[in-house]
Design a protein around this motif. Structure first.
Motif, PDB file in Angstrom:
ATOM      1  N   SER A 249       0.825  -1.210   0.000  1.00  0.00           N
ATOM      2  CA  SER A 249       0.000   0.000   0.000  1.00  0.00           C
ATOM      3  C   SER A 249       0.855   1.253   0.000  1.00  0.00           C
ATOM      4  O   SER A 249       0.542   2.237  -0.681  1.00  0.00           O
ATOM      5  CB  SER A 249      -0.919   0.005   1.222  1.00  0.00           C
ATOM      6  OG  SER A 249      -1.791  -1.106   1.198  1.00  0.00           O
ATOM      7  N   PHE A 250       1.935   1.208   0.767  1.00  0.00           N
ATOM      8  CA  PHE A 250       2.825   2.368   0.807  1.00  0.00           C
ATOM      9  C   PHE A 250       3.469   2.607  -0.553  1.00  0.00           C
ATOM     10  O   PHE A 250       3.553   3.752  -1.027  1.00  0.00           O
ATOM     11  CB  PHE A 250       3.911   2.167   1.865  1.00  0.00           C
ATOM     12  CG  PHE A 250       4.924   3.269   1.887  1.00  0.00           C
ATOM     13  CD1 PHE A 250       4.656   4.456   2.548  1.00  0.00           C
ATOM     14  CD2 PHE A 250       6.139   3.140   1.217  1.00  0.00           C
ATOM     15  CE1 PHE A 250       5.579   5.500   2.545  1.00  0.00           C
ATOM     16  CE2 PHE A 250       7.068   4.167   1.208  1.00  0.00           C
ATOM     17  CZ  PHE A 250       6.778   5.350   1.878  1.00  0.00           C
ATOM     18  N   VAL A 251       3.949   1.549  -1.201  1.00  0.00           N
ATOM     19  CA  VAL A 251       4.582   1.686  -2.511  1.00  0.00           C
ATOM     20  C   VAL A 251       3.589   2.251  -3.523  1.00  0.00           C
ATOM     21  O   VAL A 251       3.936   3.132  -4.329  1.00  0.00           O
ATOM     22  CB  VAL A 251       5.144   0.331  -2.983  1.00  0.00           C
ATOM     23  CG1 VAL A 251       5.592   0.407  -4.449  1.00  0.00           C
ATOM     24  CG2 VAL A 251       6.313  -0.095  -2.108  1.00  0.00           C
ATOM     25  N   ASP A 252       2.348   1.770  -3.485  1.00  0.00           N
ATOM     26  CA  ASP A 252       1.336   2.294  -4.403  1.00  0.00           C
ATOM     27  C   ASP A 252       1.143   3.795  -4.197  1.00  0.00           C
ATOM     28  O   ASP A 252       1.070   4.565  -5.169  1.00  0.00           O
ATOM     29  CB  ASP A 252       0.003   1.566  -4.194  1.00  0.00           C
ATOM     30  CG  ASP A 252       0.026   0.139  -4.722  1.00  0.00           C
ATOM     31  OD1 ASP A 252       0.949  -0.189  -5.490  1.00  0.00           O
ATOM     32  OD2 ASP A 252      -0.874  -0.640  -4.345  1.00  0.00           O
ATOM     33  N   TRP A 253       1.047   4.212  -2.931  1.00  0.00           N
ATOM     34  CA  TRP A 253       0.851   5.639  -2.635  1.00  0.00           C
ATOM     35  C   TRP A 253       2.024   6.477  -3.112  1.00  0.00           C
ATOM     36  O   TRP A 253       1.842   7.501  -3.774  1.00  0.00           O
ATOM     37  CB  TRP A 253       0.652   5.828  -1.125  1.00  0.00           C
ATOM     38  CG  TRP A 253       0.742   7.266  -0.711  1.00  0.00           C
ATOM     39  CD1 TRP A 253      -0.215   8.226  -0.859  1.00  0.00           C
ATOM     40  CD2 TRP A 253       1.873   7.916  -0.109  1.00  0.00           C
ATOM     41  NE1 TRP A 253       0.241   9.430  -0.385  1.00  0.00           N
ATOM     42  CE2 TRP A 253       1.509   9.274   0.079  1.00  0.00           C
ATOM     43  CE3 TRP A 253       3.131   7.481   0.283  1.00  0.00           C
ATOM     44  CZ2 TRP A 253       2.390  10.190   0.651  1.00  0.00           C
ATOM     45  CZ3 TRP A 253       3.996   8.390   0.858  1.00  0.00           C
ATOM     46  CH2 TRP A 253       3.629   9.737   1.029  1.00  0.00           C
ATOM     47  N   SER A 318       1.208  20.570   3.434  1.00  0.00           N
ATOM     48  CA  SER A 318      -0.217  20.242   3.519  1.00  0.00           C
ATOM     49  C   SER A 318      -0.676  19.409   2.332  1.00  0.00           C
ATOM     50  O   SER A 318      -1.541  18.531   2.475  1.00  0.00           O
ATOM     51  CB  SER A 318      -1.058  21.514   3.641  1.00  0.00           C
ATOM     52  OG  SER A 318      -0.899  22.334   2.495  1.00  0.00           O
ATOM     53  N   ALA A 319      -0.093  19.650   1.149  1.00  0.00           N
ATOM     54  CA  ALA A 319      -0.484  18.861  -0.021  1.00  0.00           C
ATOM     55  C   ALA A 319      -0.107  17.396   0.161  1.00  0.00           C
ATOM     56  O   ALA A 319      -0.862  16.495  -0.235  1.00  0.00           O
ATOM     57  CB  ALA A 319       0.180  19.437  -1.275  1.00  0.00           C
ATOM     58  N   ILE A 320       1.062  17.149   0.764  1.00  0.00           N
ATOM     59  CA  ILE A 320       1.476  15.772   1.031  1.00  0.00           C
ATOM     60  C   ILE A 320       0.600  15.162   2.115  1.00  0.00           C
ATOM     61  O   ILE A 320       0.157  14.012   2.011  1.00  0.00           O
ATOM     62  CB  ILE A 320       2.949  15.716   1.455  1.00  0.00           C
ATOM     63  CG1 ILE A 320       3.847  16.302   0.361  1.00  0.00           C
ATOM     64  CG2 ILE A 320       3.368  14.291   1.800  1.00  0.00           C
ATOM     65  CD1 ILE A 320       3.839  15.538  -0.926  1.00  0.00           C
ATOM     66  N   GLU A 321       0.344  15.921   3.163  1.00  0.00           N
ATOM     67  CA  GLU A 321      -0.462  15.411   4.267  1.00  0.00           C
ATOM     68  C   GLU A 321      -1.851  14.988   3.802  1.00  0.00           C
ATOM     69  O   GLU A 321      -2.382  13.969   4.248  1.00  0.00           O
ATOM     70  CB  GLU A 321      -0.568  16.481   5.353  1.00  0.00           C
ATOM     71  CG  GLU A 321       0.747  16.767   6.058  1.00  0.00           C
ATOM     72  CD  GLU A 321       0.653  17.928   7.016  1.00  0.00           C
ATOM     73  OE1 GLU A 321       1.622  18.151   7.753  1.00  0.00           O
ATOM     74  OE2 GLU A 321      -0.391  18.620   7.030  1.00  0.00           O
ATOM     75  N   ARG A 322      -2.426  15.750   2.908  1.00  0.00           N
ATOM     76  CA  ARG A 322      -3.778  15.419   2.422  1.00  0.00           C
ATOM     77  C   ARG A 322      -3.793  14.120   1.628  1.00  0.00           C
ATOM     78  O   ARG A 322      -4.817  13.439   1.569  1.00  0.00           O
ATOM     79  CB  ARG A 322      -4.322  16.562   1.568  1.00  0.00           C
ATOM     80  CG  ARG A 322      -4.696  17.802   2.359  1.00  0.00           C
ATOM     81  CD  ARG A 322      -5.539  18.747   1.523  1.00  0.00           C
ATOM     82  NE  ARG A 322      -4.822  19.224   0.333  1.00  0.00           N
ATOM     83  CZ  ARG A 322      -4.094  20.328   0.308  1.00  0.00           C
ATOM     84  NH1 ARG A 322      -3.966  21.078   1.409  1.00  0.00           N
ATOM     85  NH2 ARG A 322      -3.467  20.695  -0.810  1.00  0.00           N
TER      86      ARG A 322
END
Length: 332
Positions: A249-253, A318-322
């Motif tokens: 899941s992390f790799v996909d993100w 914030s863009a990364i956090e979202r």
């Protein structure tokens, strides 16, 4: 064997290893330090960001690697470098550390090497024990042409280098390597160029066992960036990871993030707890490319949390956090 100094100068050479973000400096440094000839080398690492990672990788082969405080050597922490070099000499005199024959300073990916050398060599006390060594710049075989074409820092690093190492040559076509070599030659026609791949990297003698050519002419060049200034819009920020991550899941993100915002993400690196694996996982991504993970044998002492460090242009935290999946991360 590599000489500690020339026949007429027995001072300790200070070499600078520079290169743009993600160009493979730390991987190359680990390779060099694995050679017996560099066993007696003091290593100083500077990172641009709120937390450091590269020194953890280097300590797998050199336990005494020193991490300078957050900030860029050519801007904010030059005094830290001078103090560290002075302290190393004092510790040798007191018998607290073993004598060393050379120093290698690994800079941040945004550093200008000239003010670093200038700061060290203009200090009268340091000049009694140290001399200028070589400036070695790594250039990413995959993204180096883009870096040279778009970032003043990458141009300055190549322009001031005594030796350029084109990395990741196994990941690109030969014609692209030839074109990149021409780009490097246009910036610095006299520079020595070497090619490196994961399977075959230049040795320490190829890098440091050469006549030092670093001269004051480096400060006389015209149309170069002012020392200590970086391209507009570049910032660094850290996102903490509170939970173990599911690796697929992390790799996909991350791959989706790099595919969509890779032009803005100059570098992402981090250390993660992965579900089902007790080892810390080190991840690296450069623009649109994510590289194979690396593993540390154990979690570093004093590091209670995992995190991702982003160096980005015109992209905020914030863009990364979202975009972070709620299932495995919480923002800093």
């Amino acid at each position: 064997m590599l000489p500690a100094a020339s026949a007429t100068d027995d001072r300790i050479p200070v070499h600078v290893l520079t290169g743009f973000l993600g160009s493979g400096k730390t991987t190359f440094l680990r390779h060099l330090l694995g050679e017996p000839d560099l066993a007696d080398t003091a290593v100083i690492i500077n990172e641009f960001g709120e937390v450091g990672l590269d020194h953890l990788l280097v300590r797998e082969v050199s336990e005494d690697a020193v991490l300078l405080s957050s900030g860029c050597l050519c801007c904010a922490v030059r005094d830290d470098l001078v103090s560290t070099l002075a302290d190393l000499l004092a510790m040798v005199r007191r018998g607290e550390v073993a004598p060393f024959r050379r120093v290698v300073v690994e800079t941040t990916g945004l550093a200008d090497p000239a003010p670093i050398m200038q700061a060290v060599m203009s200090d009268l006390k340091l000049r009694r024990g140290y001399r200028a060594g070589s400036i070695v710049a790594t250039v990413d075989g995959v993204s180096g042409a883009n870096s040279i074409g778009n970032f003043a820092e990458a141009v300055q690093q190549v322009a001031l280098a005594d030796c350029v190492v084109i990395t990741k040559s196994d990941l690109v076509e030969p014609w692209r390597l030839d074109a990149l070599a021409q780009d490097v030659g246009k910036v610095n026609p006299r520079v020595r160029q070497l090619v490196s791949s994961r399977a075959s990297m230049p040795g320490a003698a190829d890098i440091f066992d050469q006549e030092d050519s670093w001269e004051p002419r480096h400060f006389e060049m015209a149309d170069t960036p002012m020392p200590g200034r970086h391209s507009d819009g570049i910032e660094t920020f850290t996102v903490e990871i509170d939970n173990e991550v599911d690796w697929p899941s992390f790799v996909d993100w991350l791959e989706l993030l790099l595919a969509g915002r890779g032009q803005s993400i100059l570098r992402v690196k981090g250390i993660l707890p992965v579900r089902g694996d007790p080892r810390p996982v080190i991840i690296h991504g450069v623009q649109h490319v994510m590289y194979p993970p690396e593993y540390l044998p154990r979690w570093p002492e004093g590091m209670p949390r995992a995190w991702l460090v982003f160096i980005a242009r015109n992209l905020n935290r914030s863009a990364i956090e979202r975009s972070l999946p709620d299932t495995f991360a919480a923002a800093n």
